[in-house]
Motif scaffolding. Structure first.
Motif, PDB file in Angstrom:
ATOM      1  N   ALA A 105       0.819  -1.207   0.000  1.00 57.54           N
ATOM      2  CA  ALA A 105       0.000   0.000   0.000  1.00 57.54           C
ATOM      3  C   ALA A 105       0.859   1.267   0.000  1.00 57.54           C
ATOM      4  O   ALA A 105       0.521   2.253  -0.652  1.00 57.54           O
ATOM      5  CB  ALA A 105      -0.921  -0.004   1.210  1.00 57.54           C
ATOM      6  N   GLN A 108       2.271   1.793  -3.554  1.00 53.57           N
ATOM      7  CA  GLN A 108       1.188   2.211  -4.440  1.00 53.57           C
ATOM      8  C   GLN A 108       0.822   3.677  -4.201  1.00 53.57           C
ATOM      9  O   GLN A 108       0.594   4.427  -5.150  1.00 53.57           O
ATOM     10  CB  GLN A 108      -0.028   1.313  -4.218  1.00 53.57           C
ATOM     11  N   ARG A 109       0.792   4.100  -2.946  1.00 49.76           N
ATOM     12  CA  ARG A 109       0.486   5.497  -2.630  1.00 49.76           C
ATOM     13  C   ARG A 109       1.540   6.426  -3.235  1.00 49.76           C
ATOM     14  O   ARG A 109       1.209   7.462  -3.815  1.00 49.76           O
ATOM     15  CB  ARG A 109       0.422   5.686  -1.115  1.00 49.76           C
TER      16      ARG A 109
END
Length: 169
Positions: A105, A108-109
């Protein structure tokens, strides 16, 4: 595009792709839906006229990109909408791919932040070339710029993404 069935086929073939494109360029699903509706309304008015394009796919893409530009130029609409995160938009499939599951995550951010930080033209060129998989010549025709300009914007976008994301090339 003869009659209603031709128009339905055109909408079936391009609606999802244009919605994804507009959502990526605008970062707002509702605005993307509105732009795509406007695009197909324009297509409906041209469907049997003398000004109908030979390549409907390219024409629809160009009109959608221009519609997104117009929305961004106005500038007021994001303040009155709830914020949809572009990270939550599906690209090609509804379920995450194994590669998506493997990316953490946090990574991806960072990728989405780097993408959103690109200048508008670089973002448009990058999406049309690498997400929509259009050839350079078609990207140039869609945006009304030269192929050299498309290549320059792609180079700068990739260079900037690599710098931001810590790439070594």
């Amino acid at each position: 595009m003869e009659g209603w069935s031709g128009y339905e086929g055109l909408a079936d073939a391009h609606y999802g792709r244009l919605r994804r494109l507009c959502a990526l360029l605008l970062g707002d699903r509702e605005e993307a839906n509105e732009v795509v509706q406007e695009v197909f309304l324009k297509a409906w008015t041209l469907r049997n006229g003398a000004g109908a394009p030979n390549d409907w796919g390219a024409w629809l893409t160009r009109v959608a990109v221009n519609g997104c530009r117009d929305r961004r130029r106005v500038g007021w609409w994001p303040r009155f909408r709830r914020s949809d995160r572009v990270e939550d938009l599906p690209l090609r499939v509804q379920e995450p791919s194994p590669a998506d599951l493997a990316i953490g995550a946090e990574i991806q951010r960072h990728i989405w932040e780097a993408f959103r930080a690109l200048p508008t033209r670089q973002r448009e060129v990058f999406v049309l070339r690498y997400v929509e998989d259009l050839p350079t010549a078609q990207v140039a025709a869609t945006l009304g710029v030269s192929e050299g300009s498309v290549k320059r914007h792609l180079f700068r976008a990739i260079h900037r993404l690599r710098q931001t994301l810590g790439g070594r090339r």
